[in-house]
Write a protein that holds these residues in place. Structure first.
Motif, PDB file in Angstrom:
ATOM      1  N   ASP A 115       0.852  -1.191   0.000  1.00 23.87           N
ATOM      2  CA  ASP A 115       0.000   0.000   0.000  1.00 23.87           C
ATOM      3  C   ASP A 115       0.886   1.240   0.000  1.00 23.87           C
ATOM      4  OD1 ASP A 115      -2.924   1.127   0.718  1.00 23.87           O
ATOM      5  OD2 ASP A 115      -1.389   2.258   1.811  1.00 23.87           O
ATOM      6  N   ALA A 116       0.579   2.192  -0.869  1.00 24.40           N
ATOM      7  CA  ALA A 116       1.451   3.344  -1.071  1.00 24.40           C
ATOM      8  C   ALA A 116       1.531   4.239   0.160  1.00 24.40           C
ATOM      9  CB  ALA A 116       0.968   4.150  -2.273  1.00 24.40           C
ATOM     10  N   ILE A 117       0.413   4.519   0.802  1.00 24.60           N
ATOM     11  CA  ILE A 117       0.437   5.406   1.968  1.00 24.60           C
ATOM     12  C   ILE A 117       1.180   4.738   3.119  1.00 24.60           C
ATOM     13  CG2 ILE A 117      -0.969   6.589   3.691  1.00 24.60           C
ATOM     14  CD1 ILE A 117      -0.972   7.924   0.953  1.00 24.60           C
ATOM     15  N   ARG A 118       0.956   3.458   3.332  1.00 22.22           N
ATOM     16  CA  ARG A 118       1.688   2.729   4.373  1.00 22.22           C
ATOM     17  C   ARG A 118       3.190   2.763   4.099  1.00 22.22           C
ATOM     18  NH1 ARG A 118       0.366  -2.579   3.359  1.00 22.22           N
ATOM     19  NH2 ARG A 118      -1.695  -2.214   4.223  1.00 22.22           N
TER      20      ARG A 118
ATOM     21  N   LEU B 110       2.806  17.361  -0.174  1.00 24.82           N
ATOM     22  CA  LEU B 110       2.350  16.569  -1.317  1.00 24.82           C
ATOM     23  C   LEU B 110       0.868  16.775  -1.622  1.00 24.82           C
ATOM     24  CD1 LEU B 110       4.226  13.193  -0.666  1.00 24.82           C
ATOM     25  CD2 LEU B 110       4.831  15.020  -2.264  1.00 24.82           C
ATOM     26  N   LYS B 111       0.215  17.549  -0.785  1.00 30.76           N
ATOM     27  CA  LYS B 111      -1.218  17.854  -0.953  1.00 30.76           C
ATOM     28  C   LYS B 111      -2.044  16.575  -1.052  1.00 30.76           C
ATOM     29  CE  LYS B 111      -0.387  22.403  -2.937  1.00 30.76           C
ATOM     30  NZ  LYS B 111      -0.680  23.369  -4.019  1.00 30.76           N
ATOM     31  N   LEU B 112      -1.769  15.660  -0.139  1.00 27.90           N
ATOM     32  CA  LEU B 112      -2.534  14.421  -0.078  1.00 27.90           C
ATOM     33  C   LEU B 112      -3.965  14.729   0.338  1.00 27.90           C
ATOM     34  CD1 LEU B 112      -0.001  12.035   1.730  1.00 27.90           C
ATOM     35  CD2 LEU B 112      -0.341  12.353  -0.727  1.00 27.90           C
ATOM     36  N   SER B 113      -4.869  13.799   0.064  1.00 30.04           N
ATOM     37  CA  SER B 113      -6.253  13.969   0.483  1.00 30.04           C
ATOM     38  C   SER B 113      -6.332  13.992   2.006  1.00 30.04           C
ATOM     39  CB  SER B 113      -7.114  12.826  -0.056  1.00 30.04           C
ATOM     40  OG  SER B 113      -6.745  11.604   0.581  1.00 30.04           O
ATOM     41  N   THR B 114      -7.423  14.496   2.519  1.00 28.05           N
ATOM     42  CA  THR B 114      -7.604  14.544   3.968  1.00 28.05           C
ATOM     43  C   THR B 114      -7.500  13.148   4.572  1.00 28.05           C
ATOM     44  OG1 THR B 114      -9.015  16.500   3.794  1.00 28.05           O
ATOM     45  CG2 THR B 114      -9.176  15.222   5.815  1.00 28.05           C
ATOM     46  N   ALA B 115      -8.104  12.167   3.924  1.00 30.27           N
ATOM     47  CA  ALA B 115      -8.059  10.794   4.436  1.00 30.27           C
ATOM     48  C   ALA B 115      -6.638  10.257   4.446  1.00 30.27           C
ATOM     49  CB  ALA B 115      -8.963   9.886   3.599  1.00 30.27           C
TER      50      ALA B 115
ATOM     51  N   SER C 150      -1.427   8.614  11.308  1.00 28.70           N
ATOM     52  CA  SER C 150      -1.858   7.560  12.225  1.00 28.70           C
ATOM     53  C   SER C 150      -0.934   6.353  12.186  1.00 28.70           C
ATOM     54  CB  SER C 150      -3.280   7.128  11.882  1.00 28.70           C
ATOM     55  OG  SER C 150      -3.666   5.984  12.616  1.00 28.70           O
ATOM     56  N   ALA C 151      -0.374   6.060  11.006  1.00 26.66           N
ATOM     57  CA  ALA C 151       0.415   4.834  10.848  1.00 26.66           C
ATOM     58  C   ALA C 151       1.600   4.767  11.800  1.00 26.66           C
ATOM     59  CB  ALA C 151       0.901   4.715   9.402  1.00 26.66           C
ATOM     60  N   THR C 152       2.124   5.922  12.177  1.00 22.61           N
ATOM     61  CA  THR C 152       3.309   5.937  13.035  1.00 22.61           C
ATOM     62  C   THR C 152       2.950   6.088  14.514  1.00 22.61           C
ATOM     63  OG1 THR C 152       3.536   8.331  12.708  1.00 22.61           O
ATOM     64  CG2 THR C 152       4.743   6.896  11.211  1.00 22.61           C
ATOM     65  N   GLY C 153       1.657   6.005  14.852  1.00 25.82           N
ATOM     66  CA  GLY C 153       1.223   6.158  16.241  1.00 25.82           C
ATOM     67  C   GLY C 153       1.568   4.949  17.095  1.00 25.82           C
ATOM     68  N   PRO C 154       1.288   5.052  18.408  1.00 27.56           N
ATOM     69  CA  PRO C 154       1.610   3.955  19.337  1.00 27.56           C
ATOM     70  C   PRO C 154       0.658   2.777  19.176  1.00 27.56           C
ATOM     71  CG  PRO C 154       0.444   5.690  20.483  1.00 27.56           C
ATOM     72  CD  PRO C 154       0.701   6.214  19.110  1.00 27.56           C
ATOM     73  N   LEU C 155       1.121   1.606  19.594  1.00 25.01           N
ATOM     74  CA  LEU C 155       0.312   0.392  19.484  1.00 25.01           C
ATOM     75  C   LEU C 155      -0.702   0.267  20.608  1.00 25.01           C
ATOM     76  CD1 LEU C 155       2.955  -2.287  18.421  1.00 25.01           C
ATOM     77  CD2 LEU C 155       1.194  -1.237  17.007  1.00 25.01           C
ATOM     78  N   GLY C 156      -0.360   0.701  21.795  1.00 21.24           N
ATOM     79  CA  GLY C 156      -1.224   0.448  22.944  1.00 21.24           C
ATOM     80  C   GLY C 156      -0.993  -0.945  23.493  1.00 21.24           C
ATOM     81  N   ASP C 157      -1.713  -1.266  24.550  1.00 23.55           N
ATOM     82  CA  ASP C 157      -1.485  -2.537  25.249  1.00 23.55           C
ATOM     83  C   ASP C 157      -2.635  -3.531  25.111  1.00 23.55           C
ATOM     84  OD1 ASP C 157       0.943  -1.535  26.236  1.00 23.55           O
ATOM     85  OD2 ASP C 157      -0.109  -0.507  27.875  1.00 23.55           O
ATOM     86  N   ASP C 158      -3.661  -3.201  24.310  1.00 21.95           N
ATOM     87  CA  ASP C 158      -4.875  -4.012  24.289  1.00 21.95           C
ATOM     88  C   ASP C 158      -4.881  -5.099  23.225  1.00 21.95           C
ATOM     89  OD1 ASP C 158      -5.874  -2.511  26.370  1.00 21.95           O
ATOM     90  OD2 ASP C 158      -6.911  -1.111  25.040  1.00 21.95           O
ATOM     91  N   GLY C 159      -3.893  -5.122  22.339  1.00 20.12           N
ATOM     92  CA  GLY C 159      -3.868  -6.142  21.300  1.00 20.12           C
ATOM     93  C   GLY C 159      -4.364  -5.637  19.962  1.00 20.12           C
TER      94      GLY C 159
ATOM     95  N   GLU D 230      -7.852  -1.005   8.658  1.00 20.55           N
ATOM     96  CA  GLU D 230      -6.791  -0.548   7.760  1.00 20.55           C
ATOM     97  C   GLU D 230      -5.698   0.172   8.540  1.00 20.55           C
ATOM     98  OE1 GLU D 230      -6.964   1.466   3.470  1.00 20.55           O
ATOM     99  OE2 GLU D 230      -7.499   2.883   5.053  1.00 20.55           O
ATOM    100  N   GLY D 231      -6.111   1.080   9.407  1.00 19.36           N
ATOM    101  CA  GLY D 231      -5.135   1.820  10.200  1.00 19.36           C
ATOM    102  C   GLY D 231      -4.362   0.921  11.142  1.00 19.36           C
TER     103      GLY D 231
END
Length: 391
Positions: free
Chosen positions: A256-259, A277-282, A289-298, A309-310
């Motif tokens: 996936d290109a964004i990933r 790059l003037k990417l879309s809002t989404a 979001s892709a580089t955010g933390p995982l959290g502890d819940d699984g 997807e995220g």
């Protein structure tokens, strides 16, 4: 040499379109020919014709074919046939170029039209009726050798259209084997020309490149030769992309290109790169979001909170397993605020706070059924009513 039964030859309505243009007046050109030679069914079909655009429109309209004047200044109309749209473009040669746009004049010279194209493998023409191939610049041997090569002088072709720098690497990532040394040297020498392009055009080419089969070695090659430095200096190491690509393969997840862009860009630069790059809002939100933390819940808890997807993006970037998300759809919490009011809570902030606690326990327990959710609701409502500040 002829193309034998290319995929596009069976497209409904094509024979009528070709007949309307007249015998020998049109040829299939570019990607549809290249891909047919590689055994690929191209998504788009383009025809070149000797007719000026007004004559093309007259002929198609007379044949009952709906036609849209999509780019008359550059000789292009779109014919709407049963199997889908087909772009029909008058043969052209360049009169003037500035690296971003071209002023063209129409011609009836097939070789002149081929000579203004970017790479030899994209300058192949085929007779739509017989499959006979026409190749003036060695595209057929280049395609057989999996070689992406500029037509003529690479430096001159890049001066005409700066986007050809990125297209050189994108086509090499898709079709290439050994890189053409002259083309590579020219792209490296003219890399600063990319600064003159709109960031939308850069983004479109880059995102296509990132999902091509050879994306990993090609991005490494671009970094080595300073290709992206003028416009995307943040992309300085291809190793994270190589690791991500291996994880995608192991997990059976499509590239996936964004990933992939997210893994190439430092987390603290994701927002600025997305804006540049003037990417879309989404896509901007997903890149950040892709580089955010995982959290502890699984994995499933993460997917419930940010979407499947995220969650796949974030897990793969962190080197985590995504098997638990294969085919999984996040359920809906089977308890709503109305149920809590029925059980004694007063409408207002207490309902939202209690519902949040129920949801947290429900997620932690692995999304149990409605019966268990009801039990959680009873317990949390009772606790809320028992507190001194409760309703």
């Amino acid at each position: 040499m002829e193309l034998s039964d290319p995929p596009w030859s069976r497209r409904e309505g094509l024979a009528g379109l070709v007949a309307a243009l007249g015998d020998g007046a049109s040829r299939v050109v570019g990607g549809a020919v290249r891909d047919a030679l590689l055994g690929i069914d191209a998504a788009d079909l383009d025809l070149a014709t000797i007719h000026p655009p007004d004559e093309t429109m007259r002929r198609l309209t007379a044949a009952g074919i709906r036609v849209v004047p999509t780019g008359l200044a550059h000789g292009t109309v779109t014919a709407l046939i049963a199997s889908g749209p087909v772009e029909v473009t008058t043969l052209r040669h360049d009169v003037a170029t500035d690296g971003r746009h071209a002023v063209v004049a129409f011609t009836d010279d097939w070789q002149a039209d081929a000579g203004r194209r970017d790479f030899t493998i994209n300058a192949l023409y085929a007779d739509p009726a017989t499959g006979a191939l026409h190749d003036w610049f060695g595209g057929l041997p280049d395609l057989a050798a999996r070689r992406v090569r500029f037509i003529g002088d690479p430096l001159a072709r890049i001066v005409e259209d700066h986007l050809r720098i990125l297209r050189f690497f994108r086509f090499h990532a898709r079709f290439g084997d050994a890189v053409d040394a002259d083309g590579l040297a020219a792209c490296a020498a003219r890399a600063n020309d990319l600064m003159a392009l709109s960031r939308e055009r850069i983004a479109a080419e880059l995102l296509k490149l990132l999902v091509a089969p050879g994306a990993v070695p090609v991005v490494a090659l671009m970094i080595e030769h300073g290709i992206l430095l003028p416009v995307l200096p943040e992309i300085a190491d291809a190793a994270p992309l190589a690791r991500l690509a291996a994880r995608e393969v192991a997990a059976g997840v499509a590239p996936d290109a964004i990933r992939r862009l997210a893994v190439l860009v430092p987390a603290d630069a994701a927002a600025s790169v997305a804006a540049r790059l003037k990417l879309s809002t989404a896509d901007r939100g997903r890149l950040k979001s892709a580089t955010g933390p995982l959290g502890d819940d699984g994995p499933r808890a993460l997917a419930y909170r940010i979407g499947v997807e995220g969650a796949i993006d974030r897990l793969l970037l962190h080197g985590m397993d995504v098997a638990m998300l294969a085919g999984w759809t996040p359920p809906r919490l089977p308890i709503g605020g109305g149920v809590l009011v029925e059980r004694g809570l007063r409408k207002g902030p207490a309902v939202a706070a209690t519902l949040a606690r129920i949801e947290s326990r429900w997620i932690a327990e692995g999304f149990p059924d409605a019966v268990r959710a009801g039990t959680l609701a009873d317990e949390e409502v009772a606790a809320a009513l028992a507190t001194p500040s409760g309703p």
